[in-house]
Design a protein around this motif. Structure first.
Motif, PDB file in Angstrom:
ATOM      1  N   GLY A  71      27.841 -35.543  69.500  1.00  0.00           N
ATOM      2  CA  GLY A  71      28.627 -34.370  69.860  1.00  0.00           C
ATOM      3  C   GLY A  71      29.590 -33.918  68.776  1.00  0.00           C
ATOM      4  O   GLY A  71      30.510 -33.138  69.035  1.00  0.00           O
ATOM      5  N   ALA A  72      29.395 -34.383  67.550  1.00  0.00           N
ATOM      6  CA  ALA A  72      30.283 -34.023  66.444  1.00  0.00           C
ATOM      7  C   ALA A  72      30.150 -32.556  66.078  1.00  0.00           C
ATOM      8  O   ALA A  72      29.041 -31.996  66.074  1.00  0.00           O
ATOM      9  CB  ALA A  72      29.973 -34.888  65.228  1.00  0.00           C
ATOM     10  N   GLU A  73      31.288 -31.950  65.765  1.00  0.00           N
ATOM     11  CA  GLU A  73      31.305 -30.575  65.251  1.00  0.00           C
ATOM     12  C   GLU A  73      31.229 -30.558  63.730  1.00  0.00           C
ATOM     13  O   GLU A  73      30.874 -29.535  63.128  1.00  0.00           O
ATOM     14  CB  GLU A  73      32.595 -29.873  65.682  1.00  0.00           C
ATOM     15  N   GLY A  74      31.607 -31.681  63.117  1.00  0.00           N
ATOM     16  CA  GLY A  74      31.596 -31.781  61.661  1.00  0.00           C
ATOM     17  C   GLY A  74      31.215 -33.173  61.221  1.00  0.00           C
ATOM     18  O   GLY A  74      31.253 -34.129  62.010  1.00  0.00           O
ATOM     19  N   ILE A  75      30.840 -33.297  59.946  1.00  0.00           N
ATOM     20  CA  ILE A  75      30.465 -34.590  59.379  1.00  0.00           C
ATOM     21  C   ILE A  75      31.195 -34.764  58.058  1.00  0.00           C
ATOM     22  O   ILE A  75      31.062 -33.932  57.151  1.00  0.00           O
ATOM     23  CB  ILE A  75      28.953 -34.686  59.084  1.00  0.00           C
ATOM     24  N   LEU A  76      31.964 -35.844  57.951  1.00  0.00           N
ATOM     25  CA  LEU A  76      32.523 -36.205  56.656  1.00  0.00           C
ATOM     26  C   LEU A  76      31.485 -37.049  55.916  1.00  0.00           C
ATOM     27  O   LEU A  76      31.106 -38.124  56.391  1.00  0.00           O
ATOM     28  CB  LEU A  76      33.812 -37.013  56.818  1.00  0.00           C
ATOM     29  N   VAL A  77      31.025 -36.558  54.779  1.00  0.00           N
ATOM     30  CA  VAL A  77      30.065 -37.295  53.950  1.00  0.00           C
ATOM     31  C   VAL A  77      30.842 -37.896  52.784  1.00  0.00           C
ATOM     32  O   VAL A  77      31.183 -37.209  51.824  1.00  0.00           O
ATOM     33  CB  VAL A  77      28.932 -36.378  53.457  1.00  0.00           C
ATOM     34  N   ALA A  78      31.126 -39.199  52.894  1.00  0.00           N
ATOM     35  CA  ALA A  78      31.965 -39.875  51.902  1.00  0.00           C
ATOM     36  C   ALA A  78      31.078 -40.597  50.894  1.00  0.00           C
ATOM     37  O   ALA A  78      30.619 -41.713  51.125  1.00  0.00           O
ATOM     38  CB  ALA A  78      32.903 -40.857  52.591  1.00  0.00           C
ATOM     39  N   THR A  79      30.818 -39.935  49.794  1.00  0.00           N
ATOM     40  CA  THR A  79      30.014 -40.510  48.722  1.00  0.00           C
ATOM     41  C   THR A  79      30.536 -40.027  47.381  1.00  0.00           C
ATOM     42  O   THR A  79      31.038 -38.905  47.267  1.00  0.00           O
ATOM     43  CB  THR A  79      28.524 -40.130  48.850  1.00  0.00           C
ATOM     44  N   GLY A  80      30.407 -40.873  46.379  1.00  0.00           N
ATOM     45  CA  GLY A  80      30.783 -40.482  45.029  1.00  0.00           C
ATOM     46  C   GLY A  80      29.602 -39.972  44.218  1.00  0.00           C
ATOM     47  O   GLY A  80      29.742 -39.744  43.016  1.00  0.00           O
ATOM     48  N   MET A  81      28.451 -39.783  44.865  1.00  0.00           N
ATOM     49  CA  MET A  81      27.242 -39.359  44.150  1.00  0.00           C
ATOM     50  C   MET A  81      26.740 -38.029  44.698  1.00  0.00           C
ATOM     51  O   MET A  81      26.412 -37.926  45.890  1.00  0.00           O
ATOM     52  CB  MET A  81      26.150 -40.417  44.277  1.00  0.00           C
ATOM     53  N   TYR A  82      26.642 -37.042  43.836  1.00  0.00           N
ATOM     54  CA  TYR A  82      26.213 -35.723  44.297  1.00  0.00           C
ATOM     55  C   TYR A  82      24.789 -35.763  44.843  1.00  0.00           C
ATOM     56  O   TYR A  82      24.435 -35.010  45.756  1.00  0.00           O
ATOM     57  CB  TYR A  82      26.326 -34.691  43.170  1.00  0.00           C
ATOM     58  N   ARG A  83      23.953 -36.671  44.323  1.00  0.00           N
ATOM     59  CA  ARG A  83      22.562 -36.745  44.784  1.00  0.00           C
ATOM     60  C   ARG A  83      22.512 -37.138  46.260  1.00  0.00           C
ATOM     61  O   ARG A  83      21.713 -36.596  47.032  1.00  0.00           O
ATOM     62  CB  ARG A  83      21.773 -37.756  43.950  1.00  0.00           C
ATOM     63  N   ILE A  84      23.359 -38.105  46.652  1.00  0.00           N
ATOM     64  CA  ILE A  84      23.380 -38.528  48.046  1.00  0.00           C
ATOM     65  C   ILE A  84      23.865 -37.397  48.940  1.00  0.00           C
ATOM     66  O   ILE A  84      23.297 -37.144  50.014  1.00  0.00           O
ATOM     67  CB  ILE A  84      24.250 -39.786  48.208  1.00  0.00           C
ATOM     68  N   TRP A 126      31.643 -35.497  44.964  1.00  0.00           N
ATOM     69  CA  TRP A 126      30.524 -34.547  44.979  1.00  0.00           C
ATOM     70  C   TRP A 126      30.564 -33.607  43.774  1.00  0.00           C
ATOM     71  O   TRP A 126      29.550 -32.994  43.439  1.00  0.00           O
ATOM     72  CB  TRP A 126      30.651 -33.632  46.190  1.00  0.00           C
ATOM     73  N   TYR A 127      31.743 -33.424  43.216  1.00  0.00           N
ATOM     74  CA  TYR A 127      31.957 -32.286  42.321  1.00  0.00           C
ATOM     75  C   TYR A 127      31.212 -32.440  41.003  1.00  0.00           C
ATOM     76  O   TYR A 127      31.711 -32.991  40.032  1.00  0.00           O
ATOM     77  CB  TYR A 127      33.447 -32.090  42.056  1.00  0.00           C
ATOM     78  N   ALA A 128      29.995 -31.934  41.014  1.00  0.00           N
ATOM     79  CA  ALA A 128      29.170 -31.880  39.813  1.00  0.00           C
ATOM     80  C   ALA A 128      28.346 -30.608  39.921  1.00  0.00           C
ATOM     81  O   ALA A 128      27.780 -30.310  40.989  1.00  0.00           O
ATOM     82  CB  ALA A 128      28.256 -33.101  39.726  1.00  0.00           C
ATOM     83  N   ASN A 129      28.276 -29.863  38.853  1.00  0.00           N
ATOM     84  CA  ASN A 129      27.538 -28.603  38.905  1.00  0.00           C
ATOM     85  C   ASN A 129      26.067 -28.810  39.237  1.00  0.00           C
ATOM     86  O   ASN A 129      25.400 -27.910  39.748  1.00  0.00           O
ATOM     87  CB  ASN A 129      27.698 -27.858  37.571  1.00  0.00           C
ATOM     88  N   GLU A 130      25.565 -30.018  38.974  1.00  0.00           N
ATOM     89  CA  GLU A 130      24.167 -30.316  39.269  1.00  0.00           C
ATOM     90  C   GLU A 130      23.847 -30.215  40.760  1.00  0.00           C
ATOM     91  O   GLU A 130      22.701 -29.976  41.140  1.00  0.00           O
ATOM     92  CB  GLU A 130      23.821 -31.726  38.763  1.00  0.00           C
ATOM     93  N   ILE A 131      24.852 -30.395  41.612  1.00  0.00           N
ATOM     94  CA  ILE A 131      24.599 -30.368  43.044  1.00  0.00           C
ATOM     95  C   ILE A 131      24.159 -28.987  43.520  1.00  0.00           C
ATOM     96  O   ILE A 131      23.427 -28.855  44.505  1.00  0.00           O
ATOM     97  CB  ILE A 131      25.848 -30.831  43.837  1.00  0.00           C
ATOM     98  N   ILE A 132      24.579 -27.952  42.812  1.00  0.00           N
ATOM     99  CA  ILE A 132      24.247 -26.586  43.217  1.00  0.00           C
ATOM    100  C   ILE A 132      22.747 -26.349  43.102  1.00  0.00           C
ATOM    101  O   ILE A 132      22.103 -25.846  44.038  1.00  0.00           O
ATOM    102  CB  ILE A 132      25.025 -25.561  42.373  1.00  0.00           C
ATOM    103  N   GLU A 133      22.171 -26.724  41.981  1.00  0.00           N
ATOM    104  CA  GLU A 133      20.726 -26.562  41.806  1.00  0.00           C
ATOM    105  C   GLU A 133      19.959 -27.508  42.721  1.00  0.00           C
ATOM    106  O   GLU A 133      18.913 -27.156  43.269  1.00  0.00           O
ATOM    107  CB  GLU A 133      20.331 -26.828  40.347  1.00  0.00           C
ATOM    108  N   PHE A 134      20.497 -28.714  42.906  1.00  0.00           N
ATOM    109  CA  PHE A 134      19.800 -29.732  43.683  1.00  0.00           C
ATOM    110  C   PHE A 134      19.785 -29.406  45.173  1.00  0.00           C
ATOM    111  O   PHE A 134      18.748 -29.538  45.838  1.00  0.00           O
ATOM    112  CB  PHE A 134      20.467 -31.091  43.454  1.00  0.00           C
ATOM    113  N   ALA A 135      20.926 -28.959  45.717  1.00  0.00           N
ATOM    114  CA  ALA A 135      20.998 -28.744  47.162  1.00  0.00           C
ATOM    115  C   ALA A 135      22.039 -27.704  47.554  1.00  0.00           C
ATOM    116  O   ALA A 135      22.579 -27.751  48.661  1.00  0.00           O
ATOM    117  CB  ALA A 135      21.303 -30.063  47.870  1.00  0.00           C
ATOM    118  N   GLY A 136      22.305 -26.756  46.668  1.00  0.00           N
ATOM    119  CA  GLY A 136      23.305 -25.745  46.978  1.00  0.00           C
ATOM    120  C   GLY A 136      22.955 -24.917  48.196  1.00  0.00           C
ATOM    121  O   GLY A 136      23.834 -24.552  48.988  1.00  0.00           O
TER     122      GLY A 136
END
Length: 395
Positions: free
Chosen positions: A234-247, A270-280
Motif C-alpha cells: 500500500g505504499a505511495e512512494g518508494i525510497l531507493v537507497a543505493t549508491g549505484m545509478y545502475r541499480i 544516483w547522481y550520474a548523467n549516465e542514469i538518464i540514458e540508461f533509465a531516464g
C-alpha cells in the motif's frame, strides 16, 4: 684485520640502509622544502564504477596544472599522485593509503568516494597523522566514532547521511504529500543504511508510515520480488537507497514492468548523467537529494570548458574532489608548510573559505562542512531538473 674491519664497516652501512628502508624512504627535497608538494588521490577510476573517479582525477589534474602554471604552492610544484581502487575498492584503499604515506610521502589524501572504503583507511591516517578528505563519504562515523571520539585526521567535503535522510523525509512528507512510503536499500552499504535509517526516523516523526523495508546487495539485478512486496504494502512512494545509478535504473525499469506507479525517491548516489540514458524514461518524475546540480548556472562556464577539453561530462564527484584540493591548498598557505599535522589543524578551522561549490566552513568538533547546499532534483528523460535548493543554517 684491516680487511675484516672493512667488511664489518660495509655490513654496518648496509644494515643501516636496510633499517632506513624498512621505515620508509625519506624524500630529502620535500624535507628541505624544495621539492614538490605531494597530495594523494584515491579513486574508483576503472571497473563498473569508474564514473566515480575518472572525472574527479581529470578535474584534479586540471587544477594542479593551473596552480603550477601560476607559481605552484609556497613557490613549489604541486604534485598529484593517484591510485586507482576500481578492481577491489576496499582492499585497494588500504594498500593505496599505505603507499601514499610510506612510499610517496604525501602531506594529505583526497578520496575515496565511498564511506565503506574510506572507513578502511581511518586507522592508517590516524596513526600516520596524515589528513584524508573524503569527497562524497557521508557516513557520520568516519569523522566521529560511535563513542563520540573525533578522528583528528579524517575530514569530508559533503553533508552527512543523517542530514540527507532528513531533507528527503521532509520533502517527501511536506513537498510531495506522501504519507506511506516503502524502503528498498542496499543492506551491506554503510552510506545507504545510514540514509534510510535517518529517513525512516524523520518520516515517522512527521506522522508518516513505513509500509515495508526490503533489501538487496549491490550485485543484484533482479528486484521484482521485493518490488512485489512493496506493491502489496500500500505504499505511495518508494525510497531507493543505493549508491549505484545502475541499480536505481534497474529498479525503475522493473517498476514499469510490474505496472507500479509509486513515487520513487532517490539519494545522491544516483547522481550520474549516465542514469538518464540508461533509465531516464522509466525514472521520469523520480525525486532525489543531491549534493550538487552541475547544470546550475554558476557552473556553466566550468562545465563547458571541461567538456571541451576532455569530451566528458563533469559530475559532482569532480566538484567535491576539487573542493578538497582547494581546501588543502588553503591549509598549506595558511600554515606556510606542507607538514601534515599543521595542515590537519588548519583544515579543522576553515571558515568561509572559497572553494568550487561554496564558501566552506568546517566544524572543528566534527570535521563536517556546516554550509554545503542541498539540492532536490527531479529525474527527467532529458536530464536532472532542480526543484529546490537550500543551505543548512540559512533561511
Amino acid at each position: 684485520m684491516k680487511k675484516a674491519r672493512k667488511i664489518l664497516s660495509v655490513l654496518l652501512v648496509l644494515a643501516m640502509s636496510l633499517s632506513l628502508f624498512g621505515c620508509g624512504p625519506k624524500d630529502s627535497d620535500a624535507d628541505n622544502g624544495t621539492g614538490p608538494i605531494k597530495i594523494g588521490f584515491i579513486g574508483n577510476c576503472s571497473g563498473p564504477e569508474a564514473y566515480l573517479g575518472q572525472t574527479a582525477q581529470m578535474a584534479l589534474e586540471d587544477y594542479v596544472e593551473e596552480v603550477n602554471a601560476n607559481g605552484g604552492v609556497l613557490g613549489r610544484e604541486l604534485q598529484l599522485i593517484t591510485y586507482d581502487i576500481g578492481l577491489d575498492p576496499t582492499a585497494e584503499t588500504v594498500n593505496s593509503a599505505n603507499r601514499l604515506i610510506e612510499q610517496d610521502h604525501v602531506c594529505a589524501i583526497i578520496g575515496p568516494e565511498s564511506s565503506t572504503q574510506a572507513s578502511a583507511a581511518i586507522d592508517i591516517v590516524e596513526k600516520a597523522h596524515v589528513p584524508l578528505i573524503g569527497t562524497t563519504t557521508s557516513n557520520e562515523r568516519l569523522t566521529v566514532r560511535e563513542d563520540g571520539t573525533l578522528n583528528q585526521y579524517m575530514f569530508r567535503m559533503c553533508f552527512i547521511d543523517d542530514y540527507q535522510g532528513e531533507a528527503l523525509a521532509s520533502y517527501a512528507y511536506e513537498g510531495l504529500g506522501l504519507r506511506k512510503v516503502a524502503v528498498l536499500g542496499d543492506i551491506a552499504n554503510l552510506y545507504t543504511q545510514a540514509i534510510q535509517n535517518s529517513f525512516i526516523e524523520k518520516f515517522q516523526e512527521r506522522g508518516g508510515t513505513i509500509t515495508s523495508v526490503e533489501g538487496f546487495v549491490d550485485s543484484d539485478t533482479d528486484f521484482r520480488a521485493p518490488l512485489a512486496n512493496i506493491k502489496d504494502s500500500g505504499a505511495e512512494g518508494i525510497l531507493v537507497a543505493t549508491g549505484m545509478y545502475r541499480i536505481a535504473g534497474f529498479i525503475g525499469q522493473q517498476c514499469v514492468e510490474l505496472g507500479m506507479d509509486q513515487q520513487i525517491l532517490g539519494v545522491d548516489g544516483w547522481y550520474a548523467n549516465e542514469i538518464i540514458e540508461f533509465a531516464g524514461k522509466e525514472l521520469n518524475g523520480a525525486v532525489m537529494v543531491s549534493m550538487i546540480d552541475d547544470q546550475a548556472e554558476e557552473f556553466t562556464s566550468y562545465r563547458e570548458q571541461f567538456y571541451e577539453k576532455h569530451g566528458e561530462t563533469v559530475n559532482y564527484y569532480a566538484y567535491y574532489a576539487v573542493d578538497a584540493l582547494m581546501s588543502i591548498i588553503h591549509a598549506i598557505n595558511e600554515v606556510g608548510s606542507d607538514d601534515s599535522e599543521q595542515i590537519a589543524a588548519a583544515l579543522a578551522n576553515m571558515k568561509d573559505v572559497p572553494v568550487m561549490t561554496c564558501n566552506l566552513t568546517i566544524d572543528p568538533e566534527t570535521h563536517n562542512p556546516v554550509n554545503k547546499p542541498v539540492y532536490i532534483l527531479e529525474v527527467t528523460p532529458d536530464g536532472f531538473k532542480t526543484i529546490e535548493k537550500f543551505t543548512p543554517g540559512q533561511e
